[in-house]
Enzyme design. Structure first.
Site, mmCIF file in Angstrom:
data_model
loop_
_atom_site.group_PDB
_atom_site.id
_atom_site.type_symbol
_atom_site.label_atom_id
_atom_site.label_comp_id
_atom_site.label_asym_id
_atom_site.label_seq_id
_atom_site.Cartn_x
_atom_site.Cartn_y
_atom_site.Cartn_z
ATOM 1 N N GLY A 362 0.828 -1.201 0.000
ATOM 2 C CA GLY A 362 0.000 0.000 0.000
ATOM 3 C C GLY A 362 0.861 1.249 0.000
ATOM 4 O O GLY A 362 2.093 1.188 -0.063
ATOM 5 N N CYS A 363 0.230 2.387 0.107
ATOM 6 C CA CYS A 363 0.973 3.643 0.047
ATOM 7 C C CYS A 363 1.851 3.851 1.263
ATOM 8 O O CYS A 363 2.824 4.616 1.222
ATOM 9 C CB CYS A 363 0.016 4.821 -0.128
ATOM 10 N N THR A 364 1.540 3.166 2.382
ATOM 11 C CA THR A 364 2.366 3.316 3.577
ATOM 12 C C THR A 364 3.243 2.099 3.835
ATOM 13 O O THR A 364 3.902 2.028 4.862
ATOM 14 C CB THR A 364 1.479 3.551 4.813
#
Length: 395
Positions: A362-364
């Site tokens: 994911g983006c994190t």
């Protein structure tokens, strides 16, 4: 002879301070910061100018040079080699002639590493980088948890009563987050901040580095060392560190000398900043703050938490037996907070419980994807196996 004369003058000043205290009832001893002047790529003059600049700014401290004789109004303890210089530095620290010292290329024992301080370019905010040189532990994740404690100690010693903490999104960040949350739950306060990005969380991204989102940024020491060089020299082309406060004090349990580190490329402004940082730590009683924080962290089961991070045994989900995936399902629910090194083992842990899962990014950072209807059951399994914190939330 010249060195003995300087030492006699310094000892004489100490006795004068004591006499003043007896007469007035107030102890007026100024903070005394040593500065070694050999070993810089920028030469002795660069360091001397840094000492003079710091001294000219005031602030209730004196700068004492340890190095070759130079033309300056500052006191000089004369030595003519780096080896002799560091021996003299340690002697002056141990006998109380100086309260702290700023130097270069000092070998700290294992368990001790330094907390740097920078000025972030996004908002001009001061931020502690924990840590920047030395080795807190040979084990990466254990080292980063210790780095967090060291950063908190440095921040508190400079007057920040409840510093905010963020963990840079590097390998091991999620394990460190879980360990620090456990420490916090056990009674040692870790004041997590939220990322400036819209999805928040205590795991910091590059944007947070530039903005200085936390007071204390946690990462492994090699990454911290690179960050210090980037923050300090990004305006100069890299060969001259012009901004910030240097690589900071060596901190570790039982380490009783306040020794600040500079790079051999540190310029005059950083030398002056490091001296001011040292003086603030002395005034804030770094040694006592460290003792207090180590005691509080140990009371909150720090040693047990660190031991759990360095176990050679695998998690319950990572047994050597073959695990077959359940029938595939649509996976629209995602769970974050899992370290990249544990991602595939986390997926297999869910498979063993009959929950179909896939790994993703994911983006994190790393995520485990499951069917939306099974996300709470999946999180319970992962928390029980130690892959995520028990209070974690889905993405």
């Amino acid at each position: 002879m010249a060195e003995n004369k300087v030492l006699k003058e310094m000892i004489g000043k100490v006795f004068n301070d004591i006499a003043d205290a007896m007469e007035t009832g107030q102890f007026s001893k100024p903070v005394r910061i040593g500065l070694t002047t050999l070993g810089s790529e920028k030469g002795v003059e660069n360091l001397v100018k840094g000492g003079e600049l710091a001294s000219s700014r005031g602030g209730g401290f004196e700068v004492i040079l340890i190095g070759p004789k130079v033309d300056t109004k500052l006191q000089v303890v004369e030595v003519n080699s780096e080896d002799e210089m560091h021996k003299k530095m340690e002697e002056l620290l141990d006998n109380g002639t100086i309260d702290a010292c700023v130097t270069m290329h000092y070998n700290f024992p294992i368990g001790v590493s330094t907390v740097g301080k920078v000025i972030t370019p996004g908002k001009g905010k001061e931020m502690f980088i924990a840590t920047t040189t030395g080795t807190s532990s040979p084990h990466r994740t254990e080292a980063m948890v210790k780095n967090a404690l060291y950063g908190i100690i440095a921040a508190k010693a400079t007057g920040i009563e409840n510093p905010t903490v963020g963990i840079l999104n590097v390998d091991g960040a999620r394990q460190v987050e879980r360990a620090l949350k456990e420490l916090n739950a056990n009674g040692y306060t870790v004041n997590f901040t939220e990322s400036g990005r819209s999805d928040g969380g205590a795991v910091m991204r590059g944007n947070d580095l530039l903005a200085g989102t936390p007071d204390v940024m946690i990462q492994d020491t090699l990454t911290g060392n690179i960050l210090m060089k980037m923050f300090s020299a990004f305006t100069t082309g890299g060969d001259y560190e012009a901004s910030g406060y240097g690589y900071g004090p060596g901190i570790g349990e039982g380490f009783d000398r306040t020794i600040m580190i500079l790079s051999r490329a540190s310029g005059t402004p950083v030398v002056a900043g490091a001296i001011q940082y040292a003086a603030a730590l002395v005034r804030g009683n770094l040694k006592e703050v460290a003792k207090r924080e180590f005691a509080a962290a140990k009371k909150a089961k720090l040693d047990e938490i660190l031991k759990s991070l360095t176990k050679d045994t695998k998690k319950a989900s990572a047994d050597d037996e073959e695990v077959t995936a359940p029938p595939s399902e649509v996976v629209t629910g995602s769970i974050s907070g899992i370290d990249i090194m544990d991602l595939e083992d986390a997926v297999k842990a869910l498979w063993k419980k009959g929950i179909y899962a896939e790994s993703g990014m994911g983006c994190t950072g790393p995520i485990v994807m499951v069917n939306e209807a099974k996300i709470n059951d999946a999180m319970s399994v992962l928390a029980e196996a130690g892959f995520i914190a028990k209070e974690a939330s889905p993405c």
